[in-house]
Design a protein around this motif. Structure first.
Motif, PDB file in Angstrom:
ATOM      1  N   MET A 240      18.324 -37.586  37.704  1.00 39.96           N
ATOM      2  CA  MET A 240      18.170 -38.149  36.379  1.00 39.96           C
ATOM      3  C   MET A 240      16.743 -37.969  35.870  1.00 39.96           C
ATOM      4  O   MET A 240      15.794 -37.921  36.657  1.00 39.96           O
ATOM      5  N   GLY A 241      16.617 -37.918  34.545  1.00 39.91           N
ATOM      6  CA  GLY A 241      15.310 -37.846  33.921  1.00 39.91           C
ATOM      7  C   GLY A 241      14.672 -39.223  33.799  1.00 39.91           C
ATOM      8  O   GLY A 241      15.212 -40.239  34.265  1.00 39.91           O
ATOM      9  N   ASN A 242      13.526 -39.250  33.123  1.00 43.22           N
ATOM     10  CA  ASN A 242      12.799 -40.513  32.992  1.00 43.22           C
ATOM     11  C   ASN A 242      13.556 -41.522  32.134  1.00 43.22           C
ATOM     12  O   ASN A 242      13.624 -42.711  32.462  1.00 43.22           O
ATOM     13  N   ILE A 243      14.124 -41.064  31.024  1.00 42.14           N
ATOM     14  CA  ILE A 243      14.832 -41.978  30.129  1.00 42.14           C
ATOM     15  C   ILE A 243      16.083 -42.530  30.801  1.00 42.14           C
ATOM     16  O   ILE A 243      16.369 -43.738  30.739  1.00 42.14           O
ATOM     17  N   GLU A 244      16.843 -41.652  31.468  1.00 43.81           N
ATOM     18  CA  GLU A 244      18.050 -42.121  32.162  1.00 43.81           C
ATOM     19  C   GLU A 244      17.706 -43.083  33.286  1.00 43.81           C
ATOM     20  O   GLU A 244      18.405 -44.087  33.504  1.00 43.81           O
ATOM     21  N   SER A 245      16.629 -42.798  34.014  1.00 45.33           N
ATOM     22  CA  SER A 245      16.221 -43.695  35.091  1.00 45.33           C
ATOM     23  C   SER A 245      15.776 -45.050  34.548  1.00 45.33           C
ATOM     24  O   SER A 245      16.103 -46.099  35.123  1.00 45.33           O
ATOM     25  N   LEU A 246      15.039 -45.051  33.424  1.00 47.96           N
ATOM     26  CA  LEU A 246      14.632 -46.314  32.815  1.00 47.96           C
ATOM     27  C   LEU A 246      15.835 -47.112  32.328  1.00 47.96           C
ATOM     28  O   LEU A 246      15.907 -48.335  32.517  1.00 47.96           O
ATOM     29  N   GLU A 247      16.782 -46.434  31.724  1.00 43.48           N
ATOM     30  CA  GLU A 247      17.989 -47.117  31.251  1.00 43.48           C
ATOM     31  C   GLU A 247      18.775 -47.715  32.410  1.00 43.48           C
ATOM     32  O   GLU A 247      19.262 -48.849  32.331  1.00 43.48           O
TER      33      GLU A 247
END
Length: 375
Positions: A240-247
């Protein structure tokens, strides 16, 4: 009814004596302080991989454990995922391991000692902070061969400079890897027993000690990714990318808050029995949260976003300027190599051609019969 105490065999935990003794035996003794073992996920995965790749004729595989010895009062040994250690206990953290070839039958066991010493030397050179702490086996059975191997590693740990005279740890990992059964991990320390040195060499008293698998936030992310791949048929999962990981992290926090809120509500409604230890833990956790109003959080978040946008704009501007400077420098070098690009009069253009003819016919010398005034 009186009994004769001399007819019983008493197994007492042996403590090391602080006084100087003249006994010739060098049998390792158990420490006076409590002992606990922590296992890092990378070491446990290496043991499971070794178990999966064992030969079909082998009942178990063995290997060497490497790690560190610290005190529970040391701040470096503090881990939020393990709160079972006492404040004055010794903590052995198993960080790494490697397999050791051995042959075991019903009558004897053979261990490749040369391979063990060579691998230990290379591992200690690669990781100077780690030391020899014990050995592992892929079976939970403790027999005479286990006592022999344990006594060998106990002597090696006592003699190793990094061991510090500590006890050797025997880790048993029993798991049905192909069946998907959760591994059963146990840790032991030992003390030699026997009336004679010959008898003490092939016997040991194994005493279980607390052990747990600890992990950091980075390890948690990797383990969660591995857990997602487990449920897929192709055993693959995308990163996962940064945005997906944060979500995903925000969703996980909201889920935990919902679970805690449901538990607290059920305790207040007397639908569930309250736990005082859990209540104190929740109170300590909430007390660490900053006392900030919602408007303040939103304002700080917007300010942070503005700062991030400014930094991003400046970064893009600097990158564009560097790229433009490189292009201008390249164009200047290309134009300087063209005839007449120096900006002189027409004589230099004609002279340039004469020089070129001179290089072609005479190897850089002036052609015969050409006027010097042209040059």
């Amino acid at each position: 009814m009186a009994t004769d105490p001399s007819t019983f065999l008493h197994l007492v935990r042996p403590f090391p004596s602080t006084a100087t003794t003249t006994q010739p035996t060098a049998i390792p003794t158990l420490p006076t302080t409590p002992l606990s073992v922590r296992i890092q996920p990378s070491a446990l995965l290496s043991i499971l991989d070794h178990t999966l790749r064992r030969p079909n004729a082998s009942s178990r595989v063995i290997g060497t454990l490497l790690g560190t010895r610290t005190s529970a009062s040391d701040p470096a040994s503090t881990n939020t995922s393990d709160t079972t250690s006492a404040s004055n206990s010794e903590i052995i953290t198993i960080c790494n391991c490697y397999a050791v070839p051995h042959t075991e039958t019903t009558e004897q066991v053979e261990v490749d000692m040369d391979y063990q010493k060579s691998m230990l030397g290379m591992q200690l050179r690669a990781n100077p902070r780690e030391g020899l702490v014990g050995w592992y086996a892929s079976s939970g059975e403790l027999n005479t061969f286990s006592a022999l191997i344990q006594n060998f590693y106990a002597g090696a740990v006592a003699e190793a400079p990094s061991g510090g005279g500590g006890m050797a740890v025997h880790l048993t990992v029993e798991a049905d890897v192909e069946g998907g059964k959760a591994p059963e991990v146990k840790a032991y320390i030992s003390s030699s027993i026997g009336v004679t040195p010959e008898r003490a060499a092939d016997s040991a008293l194994f005493i279980p000690v607390p052990c747990s698998v600890v992990y950091t936030d980075a390890d948690r992310s990797g383990l969660e990714t591995i857990g997602e791949a487990r449920d897929r048929e192709d055993r693959t999962v995308g990163v996962m990318g940064n945005i997906e990981s944060l979500e995903r992290g925000v969703e996980y926090v909201l889920e935990m808050l919902e679970r805690v809120s449901s538990y607290v509500g059920s305790v207040l409604d007397e639908e569930a029995v309250g736990n005082s230890a859990l209540g104190r833990y929740l109170l300590d956790t909430l007390s660490k949260a900053p006392k900030v109003a919602g408007e303040g959080v939103e304002k700080d978040f917007n300010n942070h976003i503005q700062d991030v946008l400014v930094v991003s704009y400046l970064t893009n501007t600097i990158r564009t300027q560097i790229d433009l400077s490189n292009r201008l420098a390249t164009a200047t070098l290309n134009m300087s190599g063209l005839p007449g690009a120096s900006g002189n009069d027409g004589a230099s253009v004609e002279g340039g051609g004469g020089a070129g003819q001179g290089q072609k016919s005479g190897g850089g010398r002036r052609p015969r019969g050409q006027s010097r005034g042209v040059l």
